[in-house]
Design a protein around this motif. Structure first.
Motif, PDB file in Angstrom:
ATOM      1  N   ALA A  34       0.847  -1.190   0.000  1.00 64.47           N
ATOM      2  CA  ALA A  34       0.000   0.000   0.000  1.00 64.47           C
ATOM      3  C   ALA A  34       0.889   1.248   0.000  1.00 64.47           C
ATOM      4  O   ALA A  34       2.035   1.193   0.457  1.00 64.47           O
ATOM      5  N   PRO A  35       0.372   2.388  -0.489  1.00 64.60           N
ATOM      6  CA  PRO A  35       1.182   3.614  -0.544  1.00 64.60           C
ATOM      7  C   PRO A  35       1.786   4.004   0.813  1.00 64.60           C
ATOM      8  O   PRO A  35       2.930   4.443   0.873  1.00 64.60           O
ATOM      9  N   GLY A  36       1.028   3.831   1.885  1.00 66.97           N
ATOM     10  CA  GLY A  36       1.536   4.190   3.208  1.00 66.97           C
ATOM     11  C   GLY A  36       2.685   3.315   3.675  1.00 66.97           C
ATOM     12  O   GLY A  36       3.442   3.692   4.571  1.00 66.97           O
ATOM     13  N   GLN A  37       2.827   2.149   3.065  1.00 65.34           N
ATOM     14  CA  GLN A  37       3.913   1.233   3.414  1.00 65.34           C
ATOM     15  C   GLN A  37       5.195   1.560   2.644  1.00 65.34           C
ATOM     16  O   GLN A  37       6.279   1.159   3.060  1.00 65.34           O
ATOM     17  N   PHE A  38       5.063   2.274   1.548  1.00 68.53           N
ATOM     18  CA  PHE A  38       6.215   2.523   0.684  1.00 68.53           C
ATOM     19  C   PHE A  38       7.356   3.254   1.396  1.00 68.53           C
ATOM     20  O   PHE A  38       8.517   2.832   1.264  1.00 68.53           O
ATOM     21  N   PRO A  39       7.111   4.319   2.172  1.00 67.72           N
ATOM     22  CA  PRO A  39       8.231   4.967   2.870  1.00 67.72           C
ATOM     23  C   PRO A  39       8.955   4.019   3.827  1.00 67.72           C
ATOM     24  O   PRO A  39      10.186   4.060   3.941  1.00 67.72           O
ATOM     25  N   VAL A  40       8.202   3.148   4.503  1.00 75.18           N
ATOM     26  CA  VAL A  40       8.824   2.180   5.417  1.00 75.18           C
ATOM     27  C   VAL A  40       9.676   1.196   4.616  1.00 75.18           C
ATOM     28  O   VAL A  40      10.812   0.890   4.989  1.00 75.18           O
ATOM     29  N   SER A  46      16.973   0.251   2.415  1.00 74.31           N
ATOM     30  CA  SER A  46      18.233   0.945   2.618  1.00 74.31           C
ATOM     31  C   SER A  46      19.000   0.379   3.818  1.00 74.31           C
ATOM     32  O   SER A  46      20.225   0.255   3.782  1.00 74.31           O
ATOM     33  N   GLU A  47      18.259   0.038   4.881  1.00 74.92           N
ATOM     34  CA  GLU A  47      18.896  -0.465   6.111  1.00 74.92           C
ATOM     35  C   GLU A  47      17.894  -1.293   6.907  1.00 74.92           C
ATOM     36  O   GLU A  47      16.953  -0.746   7.480  1.00 74.92           O
ATOM     37  N   GLU A  48      18.137  -2.585   6.944  1.00 76.89           N
ATOM     38  CA  GLU A  48      17.255  -3.460   7.720  1.00 76.89           C
ATOM     39  C   GLU A  48      17.674  -3.458   9.190  1.00 76.89           C
ATOM     40  O   GLU A  48      18.767  -3.037   9.542  1.00 76.89           O
ATOM     41  N   LEU A  55      12.470   4.254  12.772  1.00 82.16           N
ATOM     42  CA  LEU A  55      11.593   4.527  11.627  1.00 82.16           C
ATOM     43  C   LEU A  55      10.768   5.781  11.877  1.00 82.16           C
ATOM     44  O   LEU A  55      10.607   6.615  10.978  1.00 82.16           O
ATOM     45  N   LEU A  56      10.252   5.934  13.085  1.00 78.69           N
ATOM     46  CA  LEU A  56       9.481   7.134  13.424  1.00 78.69           C
ATOM     47  C   LEU A  56      10.319   8.397  13.223  1.00 78.69           C
ATOM     48  O   LEU A  56       9.850   9.378  12.653  1.00 78.69           O
ATOM     49  N   LYS A  88      15.899  -5.026  25.482  1.00 78.74           N
ATOM     50  CA  LYS A  88      14.797  -5.979  25.640  1.00 78.74           C
ATOM     51  C   LYS A  88      13.425  -5.362  25.326  1.00 78.74           C
ATOM     52  O   LYS A  88      12.482  -6.062  25.028  1.00 78.74           O
ATOM     53  N   ARG A  89      13.319  -4.025  25.400  1.00 80.95           N
ATOM     54  CA  ARG A  89      12.036  -3.364  25.143  1.00 80.95           C
ATOM     55  C   ARG A  89      11.797  -3.116  23.660  1.00 80.95           C
ATOM     56  O   ARG A  89      10.692  -2.801  23.259  1.00 80.95           O
ATOM     57  N   SER A  90      12.822  -3.229  22.844  1.00 82.30           N
ATOM     58  CA  SER A  90      12.709  -2.902  21.423  1.00 82.30           C
ATOM     59  C   SER A  90      12.711  -4.148  20.549  1.00 82.30           C
ATOM     60  O   SER A  90      13.206  -5.198  20.949  1.00 82.30           O
ATOM     61  N   GLN A  91      12.174  -3.965  19.362  1.00 81.51           N
ATOM     62  CA  GLN A  91      12.226  -4.996  18.342  1.00 81.51           C
ATOM     63  C   GLN A  91      12.855  -4.402  17.097  1.00 81.51           C
ATOM     64  O   GLN A  91      12.645  -3.233  16.782  1.00 81.51           O
ATOM     65  N   GLN A  92      13.623  -5.218  16.407  1.00 81.51           N
ATOM     66  CA  GLN A  92      14.173  -4.809  15.123  1.00 81.51           C
ATOM     67  C   GLN A  92      13.232  -5.299  14.033  1.00 81.51           C
ATOM     68  O   GLN A  92      12.593  -6.341  14.174  1.00 81.51           O
TER      69      GLN A  92
END
Length: 147
Positions: A34-40, A46-48, A55-56, A88-92
Motif C-alpha cells: 500500500a502507498p503508506g507502506q512505501f516509505p517504510v 536501505s537499512e534493515e 523509523l518514526l 529488551k524493550r525494542s524490536q528490530q
C-alpha cells in the motif's frame, strides 16, 4: 475576501498528495503493498534491522500510524520483527524475502506513478517543482521546531 482554493498551496498540495497516493496505490496493489507502506519499505531496503523508534524519527510519522502500518505489513508478509539483542524493550524490523524481491518493481511502480502525474512537464519544470517542494518542507520543519 473570497477564498480561492485553486490559489491555495495547502489545498493544491493536499490534492497532489492524494493524486500521487492513488497512482501509487493502483501500481502497488498489484505488487502487494500500500502507498503508506512505501516509505517504510524504502527505509528498510536501505537499512534493515531498524527499530520502530528509528523509523518514526526518519519518516516523521505519528506513533499510532506507524504501529498500524507495521502491523499491516507484518500481516501482509512484508516484515518480521525480532527482539533487539541489546534492548529488551525494542524490536528490530526486517524485510521478508517477498518484500526484498519486490524492491525493483516497487521503485519502478513509484517512478511510473510520479511520471503519470508529471506528464507533460519539461525536465527543468520538474526539477524546479521538486526544489520548491523541498524548500516548503524545510520551512515546515523549521515551523515545527518553533511550535
Amino acid at each position: 475576501m473570497a477564498f480561492n482554493r485553486m490559489e491555495s498551496a495547502t489545498y493544491l498540495a493536499s490534492l497532489l498528495a492524494r493524486g500521487f497516493s492513488r497512482a501509487l496505490q493502483e501500481r502497488g496493489q498489484k505488487l502487494g503493498f500500500a502507498p503508506g507502506q512505501f516509505p517504510v519499505l524504502l527505509e528498510l531496503w536501505s537499512e534493515e534491522g531498524l527499530t520502530q523508534r528509528q523509523l518514526l524519527d526518519r519518516l516523521d510519522i505519528e506513533q499510532a500510524t506507524m504501529a498500524n502500518t507495521l502491523a499491516r505489513m507484518e500481516r501482509d508478509g512484508l516484515i518480521i520483527r525480532r527482539k533487539h539483542p541489546n534492548d529488551k524493550r525494542s524490536q528490530q524490523i526486517f524485510l521478508t524475502d517477498r518484500a526484498r524481491k519486490m524492491e525493483t518493481a516497487a521503485k519502478e511502480a513509484a517512478a511510473a506513478a510520479e511520471q503519470s502525474l508529471l506528464s507533460g512537464f519539461h525536465r527543468f519544470e520538474k526539477e524546479l517543482m521538486l526544489e520548491y517542494m523541498r524548500m516548503a518542507l524545510a520551512n515546515s520543519a523549521r515551523q515545527g521546531e518553533t511550535s
